[in-house]
Write an enzyme that holds these catalytic residues in place. Structure first.
Site, PDB file in Angstrom:
ATOM      1  N   ALA A 114       0.995  -1.263  -0.017  1.00  0.00           N
ATOM      2  CA  ALA A 114       0.035  -0.167  -0.004  1.00  0.00           C
ATOM      3  C   ALA A 114       0.927   1.209   0.213  1.00  0.00           C
ATOM      4  O   ALA A 114       2.012   1.248   0.467  1.00  0.00           O
ATOM      5  CB  ALA A 114      -1.017   0.106   1.317  1.00  0.00           C
ATOM      6  N   LYS A 115       0.266   2.183  -0.386  1.00  0.00           N
ATOM      7  CA  LYS A 115       0.914   3.430  -0.691  1.00  0.00           C
ATOM      8  C   LYS A 115       1.498   3.579   0.928  1.00  0.00           C
ATOM      9  O   LYS A 115       2.831   4.467   1.119  1.00  0.00           O
ATOM     10  CB  LYS A 115       0.121   4.665  -1.257  1.00  0.00           C
ATOM     11  CG  LYS A 115       0.874   5.879  -1.780  1.00  0.00           C
ATOM     12  CD  LYS A 115       0.086   6.611  -2.337  1.00  0.00           C
ATOM     13  CE  LYS A 115      -1.317   6.973  -1.785  1.00  0.00           C
ATOM     14  NZ  LYS A 115      -2.194   8.051  -2.115  1.00  0.00           N
ATOM     15  N   ARG A 116       0.508   3.632   1.965  1.00  0.00           N
ATOM     16  CA  ARG A 116       1.052   4.187   3.045  1.00  0.00           C
ATOM     17  C   ARG A 116       2.165   3.454   3.663  1.00  0.00           C
ATOM     18  O   ARG A 116       2.761   3.723   4.859  1.00  0.00           O
ATOM     19  CB  ARG A 116       0.000   4.339   4.153  1.00  0.00           C
ATOM     20  CG  ARG A 116      -0.730   2.806   4.501  1.00  0.00           C
ATOM     21  CD  ARG A 116      -2.137   3.078   5.214  1.00  0.00           C
ATOM     22  NE  ARG A 116      -2.846   1.808   4.796  1.00  0.00           N
ATOM     23  CZ  ARG A 116      -2.278   0.529   5.282  1.00  0.00           C
ATOM     24  NH1 ARG A 116      -1.238   0.385   6.130  1.00  0.00           N
ATOM     25  NH2 ARG A 116      -3.140  -0.707   5.043  1.00  0.00           N
ATOM     26  N   THR A 117       2.219   2.211   3.384  1.00  0.00           N
ATOM     27  CA  THR A 117       3.559   1.251   3.790  1.00  0.00           C
ATOM     28  C   THR A 117       4.752   1.470   2.934  1.00  0.00           C
ATOM     29  O   THR A 117       5.589   0.469   3.089  1.00  0.00           O
ATOM     30  CB  THR A 117       2.942  -0.192   3.875  1.00  0.00           C
ATOM     31  OG1 THR A 117       2.822  -0.823   2.529  1.00  0.00           O
ATOM     32  CG2 THR A 117       2.007  -0.418   4.692  1.00  0.00           C
ATOM     33  N   GLY A 118       4.720   2.395   1.992  1.00  0.00           N
ATOM     34  CA  GLY A 118       5.981   2.778   1.315  1.00  0.00           C
ATOM     35  C   GLY A 118       6.209   1.671   0.111  1.00  0.00           C
ATOM     36  O   GLY A 118       7.255   1.545  -0.453  1.00  0.00           O
TER      37      GLY A 118
END
Ligand code: GLU
Length: 284
Positions: free
Chosen positions: A245-249
């Site tokens: 995911a974007k938030r986990t880079g």
């Protein structure tokens, strides 16, 4: 294709809320290849009904990513923002059946309702506005499905996932939102209307949307729409087992493209299952 058989139609339906990563690429490759193997059509639909989260710049990047992966789509790219009248018409049908009601609650009020169990999409709505006798539609409101009534009308429903029959259990979601205060349709309504309207026969997407399929199957029944075959695929995870995911880079496809990586080789590897997910398909 056997004469008389309905041609397979698949779609990739990203929301332009950010850049695509490998997980999106896998969905797109699997949907594309399923159609192409059977001489079918592969469509691209941009799910841009949420004005607060969608960004126009992401649309061009998404299309460039697909091009880089070597995935050619059929026909024009469809934008949900140009189909709002269709969602409104579907909502009107449900209103006419007495299956939706206006809801004036704020997120904070719903979250504060202590007894609300938390479902897949946050707290299950406690039904506060379900029986309002004289709702003031001049106040900001969303429209919710009266789930108990809808389930009673629709009766027992099922769909097939990888050819296996799955019993639909939409009631666990409670009275889901079908039209939002800040957007004229919810994901559930728009995706159901569009998949039918575009003649999609096979839906390929990640298991993160498996639970939502219970609601989509119910809406198909209420709106008299056909039920596609579903193919939910396991989600790709990173080295720590975290879902990409974007938030986990997770690295974006745009970054790989800019770095000169070979998109077609990546697509071929994903099709061969070489980017193997480390989580199993969530049990239905
Ligand atoms: N727009 C959704 C997303 O980007 C996918 C919709 C679907 O495949 O049903 O997560």
């Amino acid at each position: 294709m056997i004469p008389g058989q309905v041609r397979v139609v698949t779609r990739f339906a990203p929301s332009p809320t950010g850049r695509l990563h490998l997980g999106h690429a896998m969905s797109a490759v699997l949907a594309h290849d399923l159609a192409r193997r059977q001489g079918g059509r592969f469509l691209v639909r941009i799910e841009d009904i949420d004005p607060t989260r969608c960004r126009e710049e992401h649309v061009a990047t998404i299309l460039a990513d697909l091009d880089w992966l070597g995935l050619a789509w059929d026909g024009a790219v469809v934008r949900q923002s140009s189909r709002l009248a269709l969602y409104a018409a579907a909502l009107d049908r449900l209103k006419a059946q007495g299956l939706v009601y206006p809801c004036f609650c704020t997120r904070a009020e719903i979250a504060a309702s202590a007894s609300a169990p938390h479902g897949n999409e946050g707290p299950v709505y406690p039904g506060t506005c379900r029986a309002l006798s004289d709702p003031d539609l001049a106040r900001p409101h969303c429209w919710r499905l009266d789930m108990a009534r809808a389930v009673a009308i629709a009766g027992l429903l099922s769909w097939t996932d990888h050819g296996i029959a799955i019993a639909a259990d939409p009631a666990m979601h409670g009275d889901v939102v079908l039209a939002r205060k800040d957007a004229p349709s919810s994901y559930h309504l728009a995706v159901t209307v569009d998949d039918a309207g575009q003649g999609v026969t096979d839906i390929v997407r990640g298991t993160d949307l498996f639970a939502a399929t219970h609601v989509h199957r119910l809406l198909q029944a209420l709106l008299g729409l056909p039920t596609p075959r579903y193919h939910h695929h396991p989600l790709l995870t990173d080295g720590r087992g975290e879902r990409l995911a974007k938030r986990t880079g997770a690295p974006t496809l745009a970054t790989m493209r800019a770095a000169g990586e070979d998109g077609r080789a990546l697509a071929a590897a994903l099709a061969r299952g070489e980017h193997r997910p480390k989580t199993a398909l969530r049990a239905p």
